[in-house]
Design a protein around this motif. Structure first.
Motif, PDB file in Angstrom:
ATOM      1  N   LYS A 104      39.682  48.168  52.334  1.00  0.00           N
ATOM      2  CA  LYS A 104      38.240  48.308  52.149  1.00  0.00           C
ATOM      3  C   LYS A 104      37.665  47.071  51.473  1.00  0.00           C
ATOM      4  O   LYS A 104      36.618  46.556  51.875  1.00  0.00           O
ATOM      5  CB  LYS A 104      37.936  49.546  51.311  1.00  0.00           C
ATOM      6  CG  LYS A 104      36.449  49.775  51.085  1.00  0.00           C
ATOM      7  CD  LYS A 104      36.193  51.036  50.273  1.00  0.00           C
ATOM      8  CE  LYS A 104      34.700  51.256  50.044  1.00  0.00           C
ATOM      9  NZ  LYS A 104      34.449  52.485  49.241  1.00  0.00           N
ATOM     10  N   ARG A 105      38.364  46.566  50.466  1.00  0.00           N
ATOM     11  CA  ARG A 105      37.895  45.354  49.783  1.00  0.00           C
ATOM     12  C   ARG A 105      37.871  44.175  50.736  1.00  0.00           C
ATOM     13  O   ARG A 105      36.901  43.417  50.786  1.00  0.00           O
ATOM     14  CB  ARG A 105      38.790  45.056  48.579  1.00  0.00           C
ATOM     15  CG  ARG A 105      38.360  43.818  47.788  1.00  0.00           C
ATOM     16  CD  ARG A 105      39.403  43.425  46.758  1.00  0.00           C
ATOM     17  NE  ARG A 105      39.030  42.197  46.087  1.00  0.00           N
ATOM     18  CZ  ARG A 105      38.432  42.128  44.921  1.00  0.00           C
ATOM     19  NH1 ARG A 105      38.120  43.240  44.281  1.00  0.00           N
ATOM     20  NH2 ARG A 105      38.127  40.963  44.383  1.00  0.00           N
ATOM     21  N   ASP A 106      38.956  44.011  51.500  1.00  0.00           N
ATOM     22  CA  ASP A 106      39.007  42.917  52.473  1.00  0.00           C
ATOM     23  C   ASP A 106      37.856  43.018  53.474  1.00  0.00           C
ATOM     24  O   ASP A 106      37.209  42.022  53.802  1.00  0.00           O
ATOM     25  CB  ASP A 106      40.333  42.948  53.233  1.00  0.00           C
ATOM     26  CG  ASP A 106      41.471  42.290  52.468  1.00  0.00           C
ATOM     27  OD1 ASP A 106      41.209  41.667  51.422  1.00  0.00           O
ATOM     28  OD2 ASP A 106      42.623  42.398  52.925  1.00  0.00           O
ATOM     29  N   ASP A 161      49.585  42.531  49.125  1.00  0.00           N
ATOM     30  CA  ASP A 161      48.320  42.517  48.393  1.00  0.00           C
ATOM     31  C   ASP A 161      48.066  41.154  47.760  1.00  0.00           C
ATOM     32  O   ASP A 161      47.176  40.990  46.928  1.00  0.00           O
ATOM     33  CB  ASP A 161      48.303  43.610  47.321  1.00  0.00           C
ATOM     34  CG  ASP A 161      49.441  43.467  46.304  1.00  0.00           C
ATOM     35  OD1 ASP A 161      50.208  42.474  46.400  1.00  0.00           O
ATOM     36  OD2 ASP A 161      49.573  44.339  45.428  1.00  0.00           O
ATOM     37  N   CYS A 221      42.348  51.095  49.713  1.00  0.00           N
ATOM     38  CA  CYS A 221      41.432  50.356  48.821  1.00  0.00           C
ATOM     39  C   CYS A 221      41.503  48.859  49.099  1.00  0.00           C
ATOM     40  O   CYS A 221      40.472  48.162  49.096  1.00  0.00           O
ATOM     41  CB  CYS A 221      41.775  50.635  47.368  1.00  0.00           C
ATOM     42  SG  CYS A 221      41.348  52.290  46.804  1.00  0.00           S
ATOM     43  N   LEU A 222      42.710  48.361  49.355  1.00  0.00           N
ATOM     44  CA  LEU A 222      42.888  46.945  49.670  1.00  0.00           C
ATOM     45  C   LEU A 222      42.155  46.581  50.953  1.00  0.00           C
ATOM     46  O   LEU A 222      41.431  45.578  51.013  1.00  0.00           O
ATOM     47  CB  LEU A 222      44.377  46.638  49.807  1.00  0.00           C
ATOM     48  CG  LEU A 222      44.751  45.174  50.061  1.00  0.00           C
ATOM     49  CD1 LEU A 222      44.725  44.398  48.758  1.00  0.00           C
ATOM     50  CD2 LEU A 222      46.137  45.087  50.705  1.00  0.00           C
ATOM     51  N   ARG A 268      42.630  40.106  45.740  1.00  0.00           N
ATOM     52  CA  ARG A 268      42.397  41.282  46.585  1.00  0.00           C
ATOM     53  C   ARG A 268      42.428  42.573  45.771  1.00  0.00           C
ATOM     54  O   ARG A 268      42.462  43.662  46.330  1.00  0.00           O
ATOM     55  CB  ARG A 268      43.430  41.306  47.712  1.00  0.00           C
ATOM     56  CG  ARG A 268      43.333  40.050  48.587  1.00  0.00           C
ATOM     57  CD  ARG A 268      44.488  39.942  49.524  1.00  0.00           C
ATOM     58  NE  ARG A 268      44.402  40.905  50.625  1.00  0.00           N
ATOM     59  CZ  ARG A 268      45.409  41.187  51.427  1.00  0.00           C
ATOM     60  NH1 ARG A 268      46.584  40.600  51.247  1.00  0.00           N
ATOM     61  NH2 ARG A 268      45.263  42.065  52.393  1.00  0.00           N
ATOM     62  N   LYS A 269      42.423  42.399  44.462  1.00  0.00           N
ATOM     63  CA  LYS A 269      42.355  43.522  43.550  1.00  0.00           C
ATOM     64  C   LYS A 269      41.424  43.174  42.401  1.00  0.00           C
ATOM     65  O   LYS A 269      41.178  41.992  42.132  1.00  0.00           O
ATOM     66  CB  LYS A 269      43.743  43.870  42.988  1.00  0.00           C
ATOM     67  CG  LYS A 269      44.703  44.474  43.986  1.00  0.00           C
ATOM     68  CD  LYS A 269      45.969  44.942  43.294  1.00  0.00           C
ATOM     69  CE  LYS A 269      46.905  45.685  44.236  1.00  0.00           C
ATOM     70  NZ  LYS A 269      48.111  46.196  43.538  1.00  0.00           N
ATOM     71  N   ASP A 270      40.921  44.199  41.726  1.00  0.00           N
ATOM     72  CA  ASP A 270      40.130  44.002  40.518  1.00  0.00           C
ATOM     73  C   ASP A 270      41.086  43.556  39.411  1.00  0.00           C
ATOM     74  O   ASP A 270      41.979  44.296  39.002  1.00  0.00           O
ATOM     75  CB  ASP A 270      39.435  45.319  40.132  1.00  0.00           C
ATOM     76  CG  ASP A 270      38.476  45.139  38.972  1.00  0.00           C
ATOM     77  OD1 ASP A 270      38.834  44.436  38.005  1.00  0.00           O
ATOM     78  OD2 ASP A 270      37.384  45.712  39.016  1.00  0.00           O
ATOM     79  N   ILE A 317      34.946  44.431  53.149  1.00  0.00           N
ATOM     80  CA  ILE A 317      33.653  44.127  52.534  1.00  0.00           C
ATOM     81  C   ILE A 317      33.464  42.615  52.401  1.00  0.00           C
ATOM     82  O   ILE A 317      32.402  42.075  52.723  1.00  0.00           O
ATOM     83  CB  ILE A 317      33.546  44.802  51.147  1.00  0.00           C
ATOM     84  CG1 ILE A 317      33.431  46.321  51.314  1.00  0.00           C
ATOM     85  CG2 ILE A 317      32.344  44.261  50.377  1.00  0.00           C
ATOM     86  CD1 ILE A 317      33.506  47.078  50.005  1.00  0.00           C
ATOM     87  N   VAL A 318      34.497  41.928  51.934  1.00  0.00           N
ATOM     88  CA  VAL A 318      34.411  40.474  51.766  1.00  0.00           C
ATOM     89  C   VAL A 318      34.156  39.792  53.104  1.00  0.00           C
ATOM     90  O   VAL A 318      33.298  38.906  53.228  1.00  0.00           O
ATOM     91  CB  VAL A 318      35.696  39.928  51.119  1.00  0.00           C
ATOM     92  CG1 VAL A 318      35.731  38.399  51.172  1.00  0.00           C
ATOM     93  CG2 VAL A 318      35.805  40.396  49.671  1.00  0.00           C
ATOM     94  N   ALA A 349      33.603  37.596  43.771  1.00  0.00           N
ATOM     95  CA  ALA A 349      34.755  37.678  44.659  1.00  0.00           C
ATOM     96  C   ALA A 349      35.833  36.657  44.321  1.00  0.00           C
ATOM     97  O   ALA A 349      37.004  36.848  44.674  1.00  0.00           O
ATOM     98  CB  ALA A 349      34.318  37.493  46.107  1.00  0.00           C
TER      99      ALA A 349
END
Length: 324
Positions: free
Chosen positions: A281-283, A151, A278-279, A176-178, A285-286, A221
């Motif tokens: 999904k974030r990747d 991560d 979740c990781l 890669r995390k909030d 989206i970016v 981001a």
């Protein structure tokens, strides 16, 4: 994140008919793993010989530029350290180098995927030289993205030069995390590494001004330690500009990359399935946002459809993002 396309290229296109594109930082210097090489003074003949000839625009080679030399050394620093974690480039020849039909812009793209079992997803190098009525625009990017074995943050560098004495710098370890929800992540990768000191070294320059992206997505981001500055030495400031790029800027980019190499490149993380989802999904989206907004909205306006489609397809393949 290719911030160039969001802010600068629409204005360039509106002002003229040029068709910009990417051009990779090629060639290498052998750099020690522990300490990055410092760039000062004029580029050496060794750098130029290894890097090969510059891109050709309208029959004439693009000028040697300090930012390209910085990127070449930085890319070699990464390749020398990562070694067998990277596979050889498999980019098609007509994407590795391509040009506008008008002949006023030339570019190329290089992507190296991570080896099986490595936490490296891909390393992408690109740069651009495009003639415009009032001069030229030059952009260099280096992205190193990690996969779901870790991560740890991604590495991002963009150098966007619009005049002989000014440049926009975007340098970050992309979280890669909030960070507000994961203070341990913030501490591990941003506080313990003291990476914020590198940001301060650039922002304290008298010629530096904070750069604020017009995109709220880009700003959200990036990490709070991101270097996002515009360096402008003003009319007649070519010498001062060269000294900053080869001096403070080269030093900071190499220090930040070394922090990433030491703390992120080989990291692994035990994650629960929901956390990994979740990781990913974030990747996704970016990456998707970068392609949709920065590339598909602008490359077709710069190149013939067949050229832009080839380039976008190759970047989609590297990013692992399929066309909807």
């Amino acid at each position: 994140m290719l911030e160039l396309h969001r802010r600068l290229l629409p204005a360039v296109i509106a002002a003229s008919a040029p068709t910009p594109c990417f051009l990779p930082s090629r060639g290498a210097l052998r750099l020690p793993r522990s300490r990055p090489r410092r760039l000062r003074g004029k580029p050496s003949s060794t750098v130029r010989a290894v890097a090969g000839p510059g891109p050709v625009v309208g029959g004439a080679p693009a000028p040697e530029m300090a930012q390209r030399e910085v990127a070449r050394v930085l890319a070699d620093q990464a390749v020398a350290w990562l070694g067998p974690r990277l596979l050889p480039s498999a980019v098609p020849a007509d994407v590795a180098e391509f040009r506008s039909s008008a002949g006023n812009a030339v570019g190329s793209l290089d992507v190296r995927r991570g080896a099986p079992g490595s936490s490296i997803d891909f390393m992408l190098q690109s740069s651009l030289h495009c003639k415009v009525p009032n001069g030229a625009i030059d952009i260099t990017s280096i992205l190193i993205f990690l996969n779901a074995l870790t991560d740890a943050p991604h590495f991002l560098l963009e150098l966007i030069q619009g005049s002989p004495t000014s440049i926009v710098v975007i340098l970050d370890l992309l979280p890669r995390k909030d960070l507000a929800l994961h203070p341990d992540y913030l501490q591990m990768y941003y506080e313990n590494t003291q990476i914020d000191q590198q940001r301060g070294k650039i922002e304290e320059l008298p010629q530096a001004r904070l750069y604020r992206s017009p995109s709220l997505f880009v700003r959200s981001a990036c990490s709070p330690t991101a270097v996002m500055v515009s360096i402008d030495c003003g009319q007649g400031g070519e010498r001062a500009f060269e000294e900053i790029v080869r001096g403070q800027l080269a030093t900071v980019t190499q220090e930040v990359l070394q922090i990433w190499l030491d703390n992120c490149a080989d990291s692994t993380a035990d994650m629960e399935e929901t956390e990994r989802d979740c990781l990913l999904k974030r990747d996704r989206i970016v990456r998707t946002k970068s392609i949709e907004v920065d590339l598909t909205a602008n490359l077709p306006r710069m190149f013939d459809p067949d050229v832009s489609n080839r380039v976008i397809t190759e970047i989609r393949r590297a990013f692992g993002v399929q066309e909807a």
